[in-house]
Structure formats: C-alpha cells, structure tokens
Design a protein around this motif. Structure first.
Motif, PDB file in Angstrom:
ATOM      1  N   GLU A 373       0.823  -1.219   0.000  1.00 54.64           N
ATOM      2  CA  GLU A 373       0.000   0.000   0.000  1.00 54.64           C
ATOM      3  C   GLU A 373       0.854   1.264   0.000  1.00 54.64           C
ATOM      4  O   GLU A 373       0.415   2.324  -0.446  1.00 54.64           O
ATOM      5  N   MET A 374       2.106   1.159   0.496  1.00 55.71           N
ATOM      6  CA  MET A 374       2.971   2.321   0.586  1.00 55.71           C
ATOM      7  C   MET A 374       3.488   2.773  -0.771  1.00 55.71           C
ATOM      8  O   MET A 374       3.968   3.892  -0.920  1.00 55.71           O
ATOM      9  N   GLU A 375       3.404   1.912  -1.775  1.00 49.34           N
ATOM     10  CA  GLU A 375       3.954   2.259  -3.084  1.00 49.34           C
ATOM     11  C   GLU A 375       3.295   3.503  -3.662  1.00 49.34           C
ATOM     12  O   GLU A 375       3.947   4.333  -4.287  1.00 49.34           O
ATOM     13  N   HIS A 376       1.994   3.624  -3.488  1.00 51.70           N
ATOM     14  CA  HIS A 376       1.266   4.790  -3.995  1.00 51.70           C
ATOM     15  C   HIS A 376       0.525   5.498  -2.861  1.00 51.70           C
ATOM     16  O   HIS A 376      -0.564   6.048  -3.055  1.00 51.70           O
ATOM     17  N   PHE A 377       1.124   5.483  -1.676  1.00 54.85           N
ATOM     18  CA  PHE A 377       0.450   6.043  -0.504  1.00 54.85           C
ATOM     19  C   PHE A 377       0.392   7.564  -0.576  1.00 54.85           C
ATOM     20  O   PHE A 377       1.376   8.231  -0.886  1.00 54.85           O
ATOM     21  N   ASP A 378      -0.783   8.114  -0.316  1.00 59.37           N
ATOM     22  CA  ASP A 378      -0.993   9.561  -0.287  1.00 59.37           C
ATOM     23  C   ASP A 378      -1.624   9.887   1.061  1.00 59.37           C
ATOM     24  O   ASP A 378      -2.748   9.474   1.353  1.00 59.37           O
ATOM     25  N   LEU A 379      -0.895  10.627   1.889  1.00 58.89           N
ATOM     26  CA  LEU A 379      -1.351  10.904   3.248  1.00 58.89           C
ATOM     27  C   LEU A 379      -2.665  11.679   3.263  1.00 58.89           C
ATOM     28  O   LEU A 379      -3.566  11.400   4.068  1.00 58.89           O
ATOM     29  N   LEU A 380      -2.813  12.641   2.362  1.00 58.93           N
ATOM     30  CA  LEU A 380      -4.052  13.417   2.322  1.00 58.93           C
ATOM     31  C   LEU A 380      -5.236  12.539   1.926  1.00 58.93           C
ATOM     32  O   LEU A 380      -6.325  12.638   2.508  1.00 58.93           O
TER      33      LEU A 380
END
Length: 503
Positions: A373-380
């Motif tokens: 999931e971190m590969e395209h993770f967007d915090l917003l």
C-alpha cells in the motif's frame, strides 16, 4: 517581509489538496526590530482575514524572531485569540542544519588552545599533532583560494579545461577498479557561498573530483610559480576529503528532506534523530574530527530541545504514521444539572471519546514501509477516506498537515524579487512590488515548492562573477562586444555545456 500561507482545500474532483500562497511581500516601515515585525505580521493576518485560523508560524532562528513571536502572542491574546510564542512556533529546519554545520566547521581551525579538563575527544586529537596542524591551516579556506585563482581569469579557465581534455585524450588519469581508463568531466570549479552551507560541500566535492587536473594544471610552466601559494599538499587533500565526508552527512539528510515536495513537521523530529545517529557513527570513522562533529551535535540537540516544546511536531507525527470511532456525547443538560456540572460532564465524555479513538488507532497499527500500500500512498487521501473512521484525529490531521518545517519559500520570494525589481523597473512602489510578486507566484503554479532551492545547485555555483573594475575598463576602452561576450559567459557559467569526450 514575505509571508506565505499554507492550507488544505478540496479540488474540483473532490480530493483534499495542500495549497500555498504568497499572501504578502511587505515593505516594513521603520525599525526591523522583532516587535515591529510582529505588529506588521498581525496586520497582514487581519488583511487576509486569518486571525482565527493561524496554527503555527515557521521562522528562521534569528534573534529578532524571538521578540517577533512574543509581540504576535501579545497582539493575538489581546484580541482574545489563544496563542503561545513557543508552542505555536516552528523553527526552520534547513536553517538549523546550516547553524550546526557552521558550528562544526568553525571549530576545525580553532584547536590550538586546549584545557586540561577537556573530554577524551580533545585529548585524543591532541595526540595527533600533524593532523591538528593540517586543520589549523584551514583546508577549506585553501580550497576556496585555489578555486578563486583558477576561476578569476578567462585564460586560466581555458588552460584548466585544456588540461582536462588533454588528460582524457592521453588516458593519463589512471584506471578504475575495472581497469578502465578514468575520464574526468569537462566541468569548471565551483565557488561556494557563505549563506549556503551545501555550496561548501559542492565546492569541496568538485575540487576532489578534479584533483588530478588541478595538480597537472600547476605543473604547466606558466603556473609553476603559483603552486606553493595555491596548490594543496597530499596531506591537505586527505584532510579536505575528511571534511567532505563530514559535510556529506548533512547533505544526505537535506536530500532526504528534499525528496518530500512539502517537508511537513512529521519528518523533522525523525530527521533530527537520524542525523544525530549518523554523526555518532561518523565519529568512529573520523576520530580526528570528533571535536567538530560533537559541536554540530550539540547545536542540533539545542534546537531539538526547543522543537520538542512545540507539541505540533508530535501531533504531525501521530497523524502521519498510519492508518483512530467515537460516540458523540449528549450535549443536552439533564433537568438537575447546573451549567458547571454540564461542562464537567461534557469534558469527561470528550476525554473518553479521545481515549477510545486513540486505542482504536493504536490497535489498527501503522502501515509499514514494505507494505504494498505504501507504493502509492498519499497521506491526504488516506485521511480524507478515513475521516469517519477517526473523526477526532481527522480534525487534528487537517490542522497539522499544512504546517511547514521550512521557511525556504519566503527566501525564494526575496530571491525572485530581483527579477521583478530590475534596472528598468527600479521605480516600482512598494505596493506595486507586492502585487507583482504575489501575481507571479500565483501564475508559477498552484503552490510553492518547499525544496527547490533548499540545496545549492552546481549551475548556480558555476556562474562567474564580473569585477566592477573590469566592466569600467571595457566600457572606457569602447570594447562593448568583448563586454557583451563576458556577460554572456558569466551567465552561462563555467563548464555547463561540456561533456566528457569519450573518443
């Protein structure tokens, strides 16, 4: 004074987006003392209708900013707005890095006087008198003088490039580990800038890269007599390489921060710890520089303690680490409750709601770096999609995510102002100047870059300086074409258009 505002908005597609705007580029009337700056800042907040919307203020570590924050605190509290001079202040991380580096570098040449009570690092260094002598010769200053000598003459620059070309053609620079001939890049030496610590690293790095060509250059008949004054000895080059390794640690950390387009608070406290750990490891590799490394660590710890007084750092880390539901309290008073009892009950219900949400948050855990999931993770995007799952933390997230750890955009506003206030527009009024700067930053993009100029670029350090007396002489002699050619060359920079000749 440049003021940038940072906030979250929903885009046309409904996604949460971080936006930044230059909201003021203000000429300060009168003294630039902190109190006056603070009053001007509060007036700007009134103009843009943001008095009740300010969470934190990011500033560098100049002493007048301490007074400025105190004035801002007094002004806002007088208006009934809660604000704390320490708790609502963010200290510019790149500026702290700069101070830490200067503390270390400044100590390298001041090792002549020792106290009997000094710790083991000083005592260990005292046993290596040769190394102390080399440090006291100020190898960084010597490298700077070497660079200036070659750069300051067009003929010397041409001769230096000829030396590189000749060595590449004759394969005279030796072989690498794969027994392939070493080819030097046909590039110029870089001049450092006192206010940009990374420029010192880049200058030293380039000197060491082109060291064989530098040594060959001073073997030319016309420059042999200058070797004693400008060419570093083998031992001095070795110490210069140690200094480069010291500066490389800070360069790596700055690059890590630069990898984030908007380096928010969540990355800063971990960066402090990472930097301190890396410096501790470097002491084992470079025990001779332990004194300087310790000085940098001391400065970093000083500002780390100040930063920890601002709770926003911890809040930002909390909402950035992972993936916390709460029942809403009954806000209607019971028939027998007094207003005071109602307030106490609601406070207890709020505390319970917060505790339940934090427990859920901790139970759900964090997303690990190796998670797909971190590969395209967007915090917003994460917080927007989980605002109903963690409603209280969601409110915390939208307040803390726009907080910035760097004041670089404001510095860039000043740097770009020289393009606006050019010679043909030198009569612009302060109001018109502010309008033009704000419009320029709006049209440059939806938001400012926080890391574009955080590190010095090789190109900006390759630009050549033209001495005023040279311009005067060429003008007096009527050599306009030669002057134009010199100006073009200065802006083009030295060695930017050339590549290694592989033939």
């Amino acid at each position: 004074m440049a003021v940038t505002a940072h906030y979250l908005v929903k885009s046309a597609s409904g996604h949460l987006t971080l936006r930044s705007r230059l909201v003021a580029f203000r000429h300060i009337q009168g003294s630039h003392a902190g109190a006056n700056i603070g009053r001007v800042f509060v007036n700007i907040l009134k103009e843009i209708n943001c008095l009740h919307k300010v969470s934190t203020v990011t500033l560098d570590n100049a002493s007048n900013n301490n007074t400025s924050m105190e004035e801002i605190c007094d002004e806002l509290r007088a208006l009934g707005i809660p604000f704390d001079a320490t708790g609502n202040r963010i200290r510019c991380f790149p500026h702290i890095i700069n101070l830490a580096v200067k503390s270390g570098l400044g100590l390298l040449t001041q090792l002549g006087v020792f106290d009997e009570e000094l710790d083991s690092e000083f005592l260990e260094l005292m046993q290596n008198s040769t190394y102390i002598s080399l440090l006291q010769s100020d190898v960084v200053k010597l490298a700077r003088q070497l660079v200036n000598f070659i750069r300051d003459s067009g003929q010397r620059r041409e001769d230096f490039e000829s030396v590189i070309r000749s060595g590449n053609e004759s394969k005279s620079w030796g072989s690498d580990d794969n027994q392939q001939p070493i080819l030097l890049r046909i590039v110029g030496l870089l001049r450092d800038v006192d206010t940009r610590w990374s420029s010192t690293f880049l200058m030293i790095d380039r000197v060491l890269e082109l060291r064989p060509a530098i040594q060959k250059f001073f073997q030319l008949e016309k420059y042999e007599d200058y070797a004693d004054a400008y060419l570093l000895s083998e031992d001095q080059f070795a110490v210069l390489n140690d200094v480069r390794r010291f500066l490389l640690i800070f360069h790596i950390v700055q690059e890590l921060v630069s990898a984030e387009k908007t380096p928010t608070l969540s990355v800063i406290l971990p960066m402090y710890e990472k930097l301190l750990t890396m410096l501790e490891g470097l002491k084992l590799q470079l025990p001779e520089l332990s004194v300087a490394i310790t000085a940098s660590q001391t400065k970093l710890r000083e500002y780390l303690m100040l930063s920890r007084k601002t709770k926003a750092y911890a809040a930002a880390m909390a909402v950035s680490d992972g993936s916390t539901s709460t029942a809403t309290g009954n806000e209607a008073p019971t028939p027998t409750e007094t207003p005071e009892q109602l307030e106490r009950r609601l406070l207890e219900e709020d505390k319970k709601a917060v505790e339940e949400e934090i427990i859920k948050w901790e139970k759900d855990g964090v997303i690990r770096d190796d998670d797909p999931e971190m590969e395209h993770f967007d915090l917003l995007r994460f917080w927007q999609s989980n605002q109903t799952v963690y409603p209280l933390l969601w409110r915390l997230a939208i307040d803390t995510l726009p907080m910035q750890a760097s004041a670089v955009p404001c510095e860039r506003a000043f740097s770009s102002s020289k393009e606006t206030d050019a010679l043909r527009r030198s009569s612009l009024s302060p109001l018109m100047m502010e309008m033009l700067q704000i419009l320029k930053f709006i049209y440059r993009g939806d938001r400012l870059s926080f890391t574009e100029d955080l590190l010095s670029s090789e190109f900006e350090l390759s630009i050549l300086d033209i001495e005023p007396q040279v311009i005067d002489r060429l003008m007096a002699e009527g050599k306009i074409d030669e002057l134009c050619e010199l100006v073009d060359e200065s802006w083009r920079g030295w060695g930017n258009s050339e590549e290694i000749d592989d033939d």
